[in-house]
Design a protein around this motif. Structure first.
Motif, PDB file in Angstrom:
ATOM      1  N   GLY A 131       0.824  -1.203   0.000  1.00 30.29           N
ATOM      2  CA  GLY A 131       0.000   0.000   0.000  1.00 30.29           C
ATOM      3  C   GLY A 131       0.858   1.252   0.000  1.00 30.29           C
ATOM      4  O   GLY A 131       1.835   1.341   0.745  1.00 30.29           O
ATOM      5  N   GLN A 132       0.507   2.218  -0.857  1.00 32.75           N
ATOM      6  CA  GLN A 132       1.276   3.461  -0.943  1.00 32.75           C
ATOM      7  C   GLN A 132       0.584   4.623  -0.248  1.00 32.75           C
ATOM      8  O   GLN A 132       1.209   5.393   0.481  1.00 32.75           O
ATOM      9  N   VAL A 133      -0.714   4.774  -0.479  1.00 33.50           N
ATOM     10  CA  VAL A 133      -1.472   5.876   0.097  1.00 33.50           C
ATOM     11  C   VAL A 133      -2.887   5.392   0.341  1.00 33.50           C
ATOM     12  O   VAL A 133      -3.370   4.476  -0.345  1.00 33.50           O
ATOM     13  N   ILE A 134      -3.550   5.955   1.344  1.00 33.84           N
ATOM     14  CA  ILE A 134      -4.888   5.501   1.683  1.00 33.84           C
ATOM     15  C   ILE A 134      -5.815   5.620   0.487  1.00 33.84           C
ATOM     16  O   ILE A 134      -5.714   6.533  -0.324  1.00 33.84           O
ATOM     17  N   GLY A 135      -6.714   4.658   0.380  1.00 33.77           N
ATOM     18  CA  GLY A 135      -7.651   4.652  -0.729  1.00 33.77           C
ATOM     19  C   GLY A 135      -8.074   3.235  -1.057  1.00 33.77           C
ATOM     20  O   GLY A 135      -7.802   2.284  -0.311  1.00 33.77           O
ATOM     21  N   TYR A 136      -8.733   3.089  -2.181  1.00 36.12           N
ATOM     22  CA  TYR A 136      -9.139   1.763  -2.633  1.00 36.12           C
ATOM     23  C   TYR A 136      -8.859   1.639  -4.120  1.00 36.12           C
ATOM     24  O   TYR A 136      -8.855   2.626  -4.857  1.00 36.12           O
ATOM     25  N   VAL A 137      -8.591   0.421  -4.545  1.00 38.18           N
ATOM     26  CA  VAL A 137      -8.258   0.171  -5.939  1.00 38.18           C
ATOM     27  C   VAL A 137      -8.846  -1.172  -6.346  1.00 38.18           C
ATOM     28  O   VAL A 137      -8.944  -2.103  -5.543  1.00 38.18           O
ATOM     29  N   SER A 138      -9.263  -1.270  -7.585  1.00 39.45           N
ATOM     30  CA  SER A 138      -9.815  -2.505  -8.139  1.00 39.45           C
ATOM     31  C   SER A 138      -8.796  -3.111  -9.085  1.00 39.45           C
ATOM     32  O   SER A 138      -8.300  -2.444 -10.000  1.00 39.45           O
ATOM     33  N   LEU A 139      -8.457  -4.374  -8.861  1.00 38.80           N
ATOM     34  CA  LEU A 139      -7.489  -5.082  -9.699  1.00 38.80           C
ATOM     35  C   LEU A 139      -8.221  -6.035 -10.642  1.00 38.80           C
ATOM     36  O   LEU A 139      -9.125  -6.754 -10.222  1.00 38.80           O
ATOM     37  N   ASP A 140      -7.821  -6.029 -11.893  1.00 34.94           N
ATOM     38  CA  ASP A 140      -8.354  -6.953 -12.900  1.00 34.94           C
ATOM     39  C   ASP A 140      -7.206  -7.800 -13.426  1.00 34.94           C
ATOM     40  O   ASP A 140      -6.152  -7.272 -13.809  1.00 34.94           O
ATOM     41  N   PHE A 141      -7.424  -9.115 -13.451  1.00 39.75           N
ATOM     42  CA  PHE A 141      -6.400 -10.052 -13.896  1.00 39.75           C
ATOM     43  C   PHE A 141      -6.781 -10.590 -15.279  1.00 39.75           C
ATOM     44  O   PHE A 141      -7.905 -11.058 -15.490  1.00 39.75           O
ATOM     45  N   VAL A 142      -5.845 -10.498 -16.211  1.00 33.67           N
ATOM     46  CA  VAL A 142      -6.064 -10.944 -17.587  1.00 33.67           C
ATOM     47  C   VAL A 142      -4.983 -11.945 -17.955  1.00 33.67           C
ATOM     48  O   VAL A 142      -3.785 -11.704 -17.721  1.00 33.67           O
ATOM     49  N   LEU A 143      -5.387 -13.069 -18.536  1.00 34.92           N
ATOM     50  CA  LEU A 143      -4.453 -14.103 -18.982  1.00 34.92           C
ATOM     51  C   LEU A 143      -4.091 -13.864 -20.438  1.00 34.92           C
ATOM     52  O   LEU A 143      -4.969 -13.831 -21.311  1.00 34.92           O
ATOM     53  N   ASP A 144      -2.811 -13.681 -20.696  1.00 29.46           N
ATOM     54  CA  ASP A 144      -2.291 -13.582 -22.063  1.00 29.46           C
ATOM     55  C   ASP A 144      -1.616 -14.894 -22.432  1.00 29.46           C
ATOM     56  O   ASP A 144      -0.690 -15.341 -21.734  1.00 29.46           O
ATOM     57  N   ILE A 145      -2.097 -15.530 -23.505  1.00 26.36           N
ATOM     58  CA  ILE A 145      -1.489 -16.769 -24.013  1.00 26.36           C
ATOM     59  C   ILE A 145      -0.548 -16.358 -25.136  1.00 26.36           C
ATOM     60  O   ILE A 145      -0.978 -15.935 -26.215  1.00 26.36           O
ATOM     61  N   LEU A 146       0.748 -16.468 -24.870  1.00 27.36           N
ATOM     62  CA  LEU A 146       1.785 -15.975 -25.773  1.00 27.36           C
ATOM     63  C   LEU A 146       2.555 -17.137 -26.383  1.00 27.36           C
ATOM     64  O   LEU A 146       2.638 -18.227 -25.795  1.00 27.36           O
ATOM     65  N   PRO A 147       3.144 -16.943 -27.556  1.00 26.06           N
ATOM     66  CA  PRO A 147       3.997 -17.997 -28.133  1.00 26.06           C
ATOM     67  C   PRO A 147       5.248 -18.186 -27.287  1.00 26.06           C
ATOM     68  O   PRO A 147       5.817 -17.217 -26.765  1.00 26.06           O
ATOM     69  N   ALA A 148       5.662 -19.421 -27.145  1.00 30.55           N
ATOM     70  CA  ALA A 148       6.842 -19.722 -26.322  1.00 30.55           C
ATOM     71  C   ALA A 148       8.100 -19.105 -26.911  1.00 30.55           C
ATOM     72  O   ALA A 148       8.985 -18.650 -26.186  1.00 30.55           O
ATOM     73  N   LYS A 149       8.184 -19.057 -28.247  1.00 32.45           N
ATOM     74  CA  LYS A 149       9.325 -18.460 -28.928  1.00 32.45           C
ATOM     75  C   LYS A 149       8.834 -17.295 -29.771  1.00 32.45           C
ATOM     76  O   LYS A 149       8.286 -17.512 -30.864  1.00 32.45           O
ATOM     77  N   PRO A 150       8.952 -16.082 -29.281  1.00 34.97           N
ATOM     78  CA  PRO A 150       8.478 -14.920 -30.051  1.00 34.97           C
ATOM     79  C   PRO A 150       9.158 -14.834 -31.409  1.00 34.97           C
ATOM     80  O   PRO A 150      10.331 -15.203 -31.577  1.00 34.97           O
TER      81      PRO A 150
END
Length: 505
Positions: A131-150
């Motif tokens: 935590g850095q400063v008082i307040g509230y925050v909403s976190l969104d988690f997104v799964l990225d499926i990436l190539p193993a060898k770009p």
């Protein structure tokens, strides 16, 4: 807190647990329900432990355990990342509604192996958050499926992006309120001492006259409890996009006047007797006017069914803190007139200036941790309400033919509210840190009001110095003319005398 320099009491009350649930549902989950419905139909699921982080303290690290699972079919018709998982990387990224409240110790992404996903016994991944400063925050988690060898270096184009968890709530609170407590004690003592000084200067005959012919009091009442609530409501609806902060601006707009207006009225050569009378009357009237306005307008900002807790006890304490030291000062004036004249003539204005500067500086330091959340929108809203209050009070008082000191008193009483009452109301209605976030517009208004008043004080002081300098020059000029005129007459007299004594004949 900065608001304390507007009034003389501070207290905390128990939090309303129902409202936090309603508020979270209204401000956060209300938007996330649509996202969650699409996530529920997805084969990908991300489970977080704990389910949410509530009331974590500033500058302290906390760990979120994340487990990613795939519940889809495993067959020939399955996607490539299922049939050939070794050709892909599975990276969960974190998106935030703001970047001020929390920080991550590492990158905002966690990479999972396919074995981690399909094997429930594999340990979960961890995400460290601070935590850095008082307040509230909403976190969104997104799964990225990436190539193993770009295909290229730094190639991060995802084969597929899937939202796996939305609306993960994190609330941050202060680590300690010790500084606020110390600040409150110092402020109360200094305010009480200065109110005693003001009581020594209070003329009860003028106060009685203000009550018998209450033109100024009525003008102040209408300005305080009709114009200010409406202008605060209008500015909140037009300028402030966040409903929580809009509610905070409404609350400061419906509060009565505070003792800070009495101090500033004294420093700006206004009618202190009228100012104190208006403060007392508005504090009594607020017992009924505050609930009325909040009942009418709070529904535009808070979820349906929310209850607003009007701090009657704290309002009564403010009245006591106003009247008791003033009563001591009145008694000193009645029985120790030389002491009262000394305090009024030598101490009162100097101590008032020191009191305001000291309280503003200490309050500024006490609230420095939250200033990172202040933006131009809040400052503009505070400025709009303040300037509107000054102008309306002054114009209304001028229309009703009040004199200049009374116009100053009414203008200041209109624009300056007892912000401590507002903060206590927010504390009893909203749990922390929501109450602190809602208080930001009130802090912005205090900053803008105090800045304007210091400018006025500087102009007033400069004008007085100019007048004093001009007066001294006029006196010197008159003395020179008097001396010259007297010298001319004496010279003439001597010439006549000599002529008389020495006869040329």
């Amino acid at each position: 807190m900065l608001c304390i320099m507007w009034s003389a009491s501070s207290s905390s009350a128990t939090c309303c647990s129902f409202l936090i649930l309603a508020l979270i549902t209204f401000t956060v989950n209300g938007q996330n329900n649509q996202t969650l419905s699409s996530i529920e139909t997805s084969p990908w699921q991300l489970v977080a432990d704990p389910p949410k982080l509530e009331r974590i303290t500033e500058r302290s690290p906390y760990t979120i355990n994340l487990t990613l699972t795939y519940n889809g079919e495993h067959g020939d018709s399955s996607p490539k990342y299922v049939t050939s998982p070794q050709a892909f990387r599975f990276v969960v990224k974190v998106l935030m509604s703001n970047r001020q409240t929390v920080a991550f110790s590492k990158k905002q992404e966690i990479e999972f192996e396919w074995d981690d996903i399909v094997d429930a016994n594999v340990s979960s991944k961890t995400l460290e958050i601070t935590g850095q400063v008082i307040g509230y925050v909403s976190l969104d988690f997104v799964l990225d499926i990436l190539p193993a060898k770009p295909l290229q270096r730094n190639d991060t184009i995802a084969f597929e992006s899937v939202p796996v968890l939305s609306g993960y709530l994190v609330t941050v609170v202060r680590a300690s309120d010790t500084l606020d407590t110390v600040f409150t004690i110092i402020m109360v003592i200094m305010a009480a001492l200065n109110l005693i000084n003001m009581g020594c200067a209070l003329d009860m005959a003028i106060v009685k006259q203000s009550i018998i012919r209450p033109v100024g009091v009525i003008v102040g009442f209408i300005s305080q409890f009709t114009f200010m609530p409406l202008v605060a409501f209008g500015v909140a609806m037009l300028i402030i996009p966040d409903s929580l902060m809009g509610f905070g601006l409404l609350v400061i707009g419906v509060c009565p006047g505070g003792i800070a207006s009495n101090f500033w009225t004294l420093l700006l050569d206004g009618d202190v007797n009228l100012s104190i009378t208006m403060t007392f009357v508005s504090s009594l009237a607020a017992m009924g006017m505050m609930p009325l306005w909040l009942w009418l307008l709070s529904g535009f900002f808070l979820p349906e069914g929310s209850s607003v807790q009007v701090p009657y006890v704290n309002m009564a304490i403010s009245l006591i803190l106003l009247t008791f030291p003033l009563g001591i000062g009145i008694l000193i004036r009645r029985f120790k007139l030389p002491l009262a004249e000394f305090l009024t003539g030598k101490i009162l204005k100097k101590f008032s200036i020191f009191f305001i500067i000291f309280i503003f500086a200490l309050g500024f330091y006490s609230m420095s941790h939250i200033f990172i959340l202040m933006d131009w929108i809040l400052l503009a809203a505070g400025l709009a309400v303040t300037v509107s209050g000054f102008l309306f009070g002054a114009i209304f008082a001028w229309i009703t033919r009040l004199n200049r000191p009374q116009i100053i008193a009414v203008s200041l009483e209109t624009a300056m509210q007892n912000a401590n009452i507002a903060f206590v109301l927010l504390k009893t209605t909203l749990p922390t840190p929501y109450s602190d976030i809602a208080a930001l517009p009130a802090i912005a208004q205090i900053i803008m009001t105090t800045s304007i008043l210091f400018i006025f004080l500087g102009i007033n002081f400069s004008y007085k110095c100019y007048q004093k300098n001009c007066t001294e020059k006029e006196k010197v000029k008159e003395e020179i003319e008097t001396i010259s005129s007297s010298g001319y007459r004496n010279k003439g007299y001597c010439a006549d005398h000599d002529t008389t004594v020495v006869n040329p004949l």
